[in-house]
Design a protein around this motif. Structure first.
Motif, PDB file in Angstrom:
ATOM      1  N   THR A  77     -41.517 -13.706  14.752  1.00 61.72           N
ATOM      2  CA  THR A  77     -40.729 -13.776  13.709  1.00 61.72           C
ATOM      3  C   THR A  77     -40.256 -12.564  13.106  1.00 61.72           C
ATOM      4  OG1 THR A  77     -42.754 -14.010  12.167  1.00 61.72           O
ATOM      5  CG2 THR A  77     -41.740 -16.087  13.050  1.00 61.72           C
ATOM      6  N   ASN A  78     -39.247 -12.344  12.469  1.00 61.58           N
ATOM      7  CA  ASN A  78     -38.771 -10.978  11.760  1.00 61.58           C
ATOM      8  C   ASN A  78     -38.657 -10.003  13.066  1.00 61.58           C
ATOM      9  OD1 ASN A  78     -38.505 -12.437   8.961  1.00 61.58           O
ATOM     10  ND2 ASN A  78     -40.817 -12.047   9.124  1.00 61.58           N
ATOM     11  N   TYR A  79     -38.284 -10.386  14.061  1.00 59.19           N
ATOM     12  CA  TYR A  79     -38.304  -9.515  15.330  1.00 59.19           C
ATOM     13  C   TYR A  79     -36.917  -9.312  15.838  1.00 59.19           C
ATOM     14  CZ  TYR A  79     -40.368  -8.024  19.680  1.00 59.19           C
ATOM     15  OH  TYR A  79     -41.034  -7.321  20.988  1.00 59.19           O
ATOM     16  N   CYS A  80     -36.650  -8.123  16.335  1.00 52.15           N
ATOM     17  CA  CYS A  80     -35.522  -7.877  16.629  1.00 52.15           C
ATOM     18  C   CYS A  80     -35.568  -6.875  17.923  1.00 52.15           C
ATOM     19  CB  CYS A  80     -34.672  -7.171  15.604  1.00 52.15           C
ATOM     20  SG  CYS A  80     -33.830  -7.944  14.483  1.00 52.15           S
ATOM     21  N   SER A  81     -34.791  -6.627  18.867  1.00 52.98           N
ATOM     22  CA  SER A  81     -34.918  -5.602  19.646  1.00 52.98           C
ATOM     23  C   SER A  81     -33.288  -5.270  20.157  1.00 52.98           C
ATOM     24  CB  SER A  81     -35.337  -6.245  21.234  1.00 52.98           C
ATOM     25  OG  SER A  81     -35.657  -5.103  22.138  1.00 52.98           O
ATOM     26  N   ILE A  82     -33.390  -3.667  20.628  1.00 54.56           N
ATOM     27  CA  ILE A  82     -32.000  -3.220  20.835  1.00 54.56           C
ATOM     28  C   ILE A  82     -31.731  -3.113  22.521  1.00 54.56           C
ATOM     29  CG2 ILE A  82     -32.319  -2.061  18.739  1.00 54.56           C
ATOM     30  CD1 ILE A  82     -32.876   0.593  20.552  1.00 54.56           C
ATOM     31  N   LEU A 103     -25.913  -6.779  10.174  1.00 57.58           N
ATOM     32  CA  LEU A 103     -26.194  -5.880  11.440  1.00 57.58           C
ATOM     33  C   LEU A 103     -24.631  -5.613  11.818  1.00 57.58           C
ATOM     34  CD1 LEU A 103     -29.244  -7.143  13.164  1.00 57.58           C
ATOM     35  CD2 LEU A 103     -28.813  -4.638  12.162  1.00 57.58           C
ATOM     36  N   ASN A 104     -23.871  -6.722  11.994  1.00 52.71           N
ATOM     37  CA  ASN A 104     -22.629  -6.761  12.547  1.00 52.71           C
ATOM     38  C   ASN A 104     -21.616  -5.866  11.812  1.00 52.71           C
ATOM     39  OD1 ASN A 104     -23.156  -8.313  14.553  1.00 52.71           O
ATOM     40  ND2 ASN A 104     -22.553 -10.057  13.670  1.00 52.71           N
ATOM     41  N   GLN A 105     -21.722  -5.818  10.335  1.00 57.52           N
ATOM     42  CA  GLN A 105     -20.929  -4.902   9.475  1.00 57.52           C
ATOM     43  C   GLN A 105     -21.323  -3.535   9.697  1.00 57.52           C
ATOM     44  OE1 GLN A 105     -21.621  -6.681   5.847  1.00 57.52           O
ATOM     45  NE2 GLN A 105     -20.471  -8.659   6.200  1.00 57.52           N
ATOM     46  N   ALA A 106     -22.609  -3.190   9.941  1.00 55.66           N
ATOM     47  CA  ALA A 106     -22.916  -2.057  10.126  1.00 55.66           C
ATOM     48  C   ALA A 106     -22.545  -1.366  11.487  1.00 55.66           C
ATOM     49  CB  ALA A 106     -24.619  -1.850  10.119  1.00 55.66           C
ATOM     50  N   ILE A 107     -22.611  -2.354  12.348  1.00 57.27           N
ATOM     51  CA  ILE A 107     -22.195  -1.897  13.705  1.00 57.27           C
ATOM     52  C   ILE A 107     -20.502  -1.166  13.645  1.00 57.27           C
ATOM     53  CG2 ILE A 107     -21.261  -2.676  16.044  1.00 57.27           C
ATOM     54  CD1 ILE A 107     -23.855  -4.227  15.935  1.00 57.27           C
ATOM     55  N   ALA A 108     -19.758  -2.146  13.007  1.00 57.01           N
ATOM     56  CA  ALA A 108     -18.453  -1.623  12.837  1.00 57.01           C
ATOM     57  C   ALA A 108     -18.332  -0.525  11.828  1.00 57.01           C
ATOM     58  CB  ALA A 108     -17.539  -2.809  12.053  1.00 57.01           C
ATOM     59  N   ALA A 109     -19.218  -0.319  10.800  1.00 56.53           N
ATOM     60  CA  ALA A 109     -19.160   0.869  10.101  1.00 56.53           C
ATOM     61  C   ALA A 109     -19.614   1.727  10.549  1.00 56.53           C
ATOM     62  CB  ALA A 109     -19.657   0.301   8.700  1.00 56.53           C
ATOM     63  N   ALA A 144     -36.634  -1.845   8.477  1.00 57.64           N
ATOM     64  CA  ALA A 144     -36.876  -2.077   9.856  1.00 57.64           C
ATOM     65  C   ALA A 144     -38.297  -1.101  10.181  1.00 57.64           C
ATOM     66  CB  ALA A 144     -35.809  -1.717  10.760  1.00 57.64           C
ATOM     67  N   ARG A 145     -38.956  -1.445  11.349  1.00 57.20           N
ATOM     68  CA  ARG A 145     -40.045  -0.615  11.785  1.00 57.20           C
ATOM     69  C   ARG A 145     -39.832  -0.657  13.230  1.00 57.20           C
ATOM     70  NH1 ARG A 145     -45.082  -2.055  14.201  1.00 57.20           N
ATOM     71  NH2 ARG A 145     -44.676  -4.010  13.838  1.00 57.20           N
ATOM     72  N   PHE A 146     -39.548   0.501  13.659  1.00 60.61           N
ATOM     73  CA  PHE A 146     -39.229   0.395  15.216  1.00 60.61           C
ATOM     74  C   PHE A 146     -40.446   0.806  16.077  1.00 60.61           C
ATOM     75  CE2 PHE A 146     -35.284   0.829  13.342  1.00 60.61           C
ATOM     76  CZ  PHE A 146     -34.268   0.702  14.518  1.00 60.61           C
ATOM     77  N   VAL A 147     -40.809   0.149  17.194  1.00 64.68           N
ATOM     78  CA  VAL A 147     -41.826   0.274  18.078  1.00 64.68           C
ATOM     79  C   VAL A 147     -41.496   0.233  19.422  1.00 64.68           C
ATOM     80  CG1 VAL A 147     -43.284  -0.882  16.202  1.00 64.68           C
ATOM     81  CG2 VAL A 147     -42.227  -2.320  17.970  1.00 64.68           C
ATOM     82  N   SER A 148     -42.357   0.747  20.387  1.00 66.82           N
ATOM     83  CA  SER A 148     -42.001   0.869  21.764  1.00 66.82           C
ATOM     84  C   SER A 148     -42.863  -0.378  22.352  1.00 66.82           C
ATOM     85  CB  SER A 148     -42.196   2.274  22.218  1.00 66.82           C
ATOM     86  OG  SER A 148     -42.168   2.082  23.576  1.00 66.82           O
ATOM     87  N   GLU A 149     -42.082  -1.160  23.201  1.00 66.64           N
ATOM     88  CA  GLU A 149     -42.910  -2.132  24.082  1.00 66.64           C
ATOM     89  C   GLU A 149     -42.242  -2.430  25.341  1.00 66.64           C
ATOM     90  OE1 GLU A 149     -44.270  -5.057  20.040  1.00 66.64           O
ATOM     91  OE2 GLU A 149     -42.591  -5.718  21.434  1.00 66.64           O
ATOM     92  N   PHE A 184     -30.261   8.451  23.061  1.00 68.81           N
ATOM     93  CA  PHE A 184     -28.817   8.126  21.992  1.00 68.81           C
ATOM     94  C   PHE A 184     -28.735   6.914  21.430  1.00 68.81           C
ATOM     95  CE2 PHE A 184     -27.426   7.240  26.505  1.00 68.81           C
ATOM     96  CZ  PHE A 184     -26.465   6.337  26.325  1.00 68.81           C
ATOM     97  N   LEU A 185     -29.080   5.824  22.478  1.00 72.18           N
ATOM     98  CA  LEU A 185     -28.919   4.536  21.739  1.00 72.18           C
ATOM     99  C   LEU A 185     -30.214   4.110  20.732  1.00 72.18           C
ATOM    100  CD1 LEU A 185     -27.723   1.898  24.265  1.00 72.18           C
ATOM    101  CD2 LEU A 185     -26.446   3.047  22.706  1.00 72.18           C
ATOM    102  N   LEU A 186     -31.056   4.759  20.537  1.00 74.74           N
ATOM    103  CA  LEU A 186     -32.207   4.680  19.772  1.00 74.74           C
ATOM    104  C   LEU A 186     -31.804   5.246  18.469  1.00 74.74           C
ATOM    105  CD1 LEU A 186     -35.089   3.620  18.707  1.00 74.74           C
ATOM    106  CD2 LEU A 186     -35.988   5.807  19.524  1.00 74.74           C
ATOM    107  N   THR A 187     -31.112   6.321  18.486  1.00 78.03           N
ATOM    108  CA  THR A 187     -30.522   7.164  17.322  1.00 78.03           C
ATOM    109  C   THR A 187     -29.367   6.218  16.595  1.00 78.03           C
ATOM    110  OG1 THR A 187     -30.953   9.200  18.058  1.00 78.03           O
ATOM    111  CG2 THR A 187     -29.252   9.044  16.495  1.00 78.03           C
ATOM    112  N   ARG A 188     -28.540   5.479  17.642  1.00 78.08           N
ATOM    113  CA  ARG A 188     -27.558   4.802  16.902  1.00 78.08           C
ATOM    114  C   ARG A 188     -28.023   3.466  16.245  1.00 78.08           C
ATOM    115  NH1 ARG A 188     -22.468   2.321  18.578  1.00 78.08           N
ATOM    116  NH2 ARG A 188     -21.828   1.516  16.433  1.00 78.08           N
ATOM    117  N   ALA A 189     -29.045   2.876  17.098  1.00 75.60           N
ATOM    118  CA  ALA A 189     -29.370   1.539  16.411  1.00 75.60           C
ATOM    119  C   ALA A 189     -30.262   2.141  15.020  1.00 75.60           C
ATOM    120  CB  ALA A 189     -30.778   1.080  17.290  1.00 75.60           C
ATOM    121  N   ARG A 190     -30.905   2.944  14.956  1.00 74.29           N
ATOM    122  CA  ARG A 190     -31.370   3.418  13.865  1.00 74.29           C
ATOM    123  C   ARG A 190     -30.510   3.635  12.609  1.00 74.29           C
ATOM    124  NH1 ARG A 190     -36.892   5.022  13.543  1.00 74.29           N
ATOM    125  NH2 ARG A 190     -37.672   5.566  15.606  1.00 74.29           N
ATOM    126  N   ALA A 191     -29.369   4.207  12.925  1.00 76.10           N
ATOM    127  CA  ALA A 191     -28.198   4.293  12.107  1.00 76.10           C
ATOM    128  C   ALA A 191     -27.583   3.000  11.636  1.00 76.10           C
ATOM    129  CB  ALA A 191     -27.293   5.123  12.764  1.00 76.10           C
TER     130      ALA A 191
END
Length: 255
Positions: free
Chosen positions: A82-87, A235-241, A63-68, A47-54
């Motif tokens: 660099t150019n690296y995020c995590s959820i 990202l912050n605007q998208a979280i609110a939206a 964004a390219r999502f990877v499992s690590e 459910f949080l992976l789905t939310r993060a993609r949205a």
């Protein structure tokens, strides 16, 4: 419009388009933590992976999502990825030192306790966390490399329990509890509910709540220091939206 002005306008538009097209792709890492984010028959879900993609889609980010593994994710931040995020991470000072945090997009319920049956009487004899963690006859199972929140982390650090720290995922730690490798563990309630549904442990694990368990913490998207502030703003605007912070105490997302 004069030809020279038209040409200048076209060049400006082309340059702007080139900058947009050249915006680097973000690698977005997620760790195995069902039901938040995990593989189901080889397919990424949760459910949080789905939310993060949205959120990333709503922000218009490439964004390219990877499992690590969790330890690799934070090693990447510490070593200057660099150019690296995590959820889906708690906001802690040691993490803020190596990464930047979005606004929260999820709020956990308080942790709960799972007990090995052989230790049930001794664990339930304690009515507070301080008393429980002061018992040298108990073994606490801890997943290495994760945080249980600043309050529990501090209590675990000074605990008189035998602390069994293992580099495993939470699901594996719960399996270890079923065979008595530890007396008890702290877990997220969503983790426990998922484990019950999937593995049906029966009486091999007992569930117990402490009245003084700290409140649940908020989870954030984290990004490397080189990610521009403009991207974090998106990202912050998208979280609110996309609904702001989700609190499972109020409603339940689709899983």
């Amino acid at each position: 419009m004069k030809p020279r002005m038209l040409l200048a306008g076209l060049c400006g538009a082309l340059a702007s388009g080139a900058l947009i097209a050249a915006e680097p792709q973000l690698t977005v890492a997620w760790r195995d933590k069902p039901p938040y984010h995990y593989l189901d028959n080889g397919v990424p879900t949760g459910f949080l992976l789905t939310r993060a993609r949205a959120i990333f889609d709503s922000a218009g980010l490439n964004a390219r999502f990877v499992s690590e593994p969790q330890k690799r994710i934070w090693a990447n931040f510490k070593h200057g990825a660099t150019n690296y995020c995590s959820i889906s991470w708690y906001r802690l000072p040691e993490r803020e030192a190596v990464a930047q945090f979005s606004q929260p997009f999820h709020e956990d319920l308080p942790h709960t306790i799972l007990i090995a049956p052989r230790a049930a009487a001794r664990v339930k004899a304690h009515t507070s966390l301080n008393s429980l963690l002061a018992d040298p006859a108990l073994t606490l199972g801890v997943v290495e490399g994760v945080s249980y929140g600043p309050v529990l982390d501090a209590k675990i650090k000074t605990s008189s329990n035998t602390v069994m720290s293992r580099t495993v995922e939470t699901t594996q730690m719960m399996r270890m509890l079923t065979v008595g490798r530890a007396s008890y563990i702290f877990v997220d309630r969503e983790d426990w509910e998922y484990f019950q549904q999937k593995e049906k442990p029966g009486q091999s694990i007992l569930h117990y709540d402490m009245p003084d368990m700290p409140p649940g913490l908020k989870r954030h998207i984290v990004c490397s220091r080189d990610v521009p502030q403009a991207t974090m703003n998106k990202l912050n605007q998208a979280i609110a939206a996309t609904g702001g912070i989700f609190n499972p105490g109020h409603s339940q997302p689709a899983k």
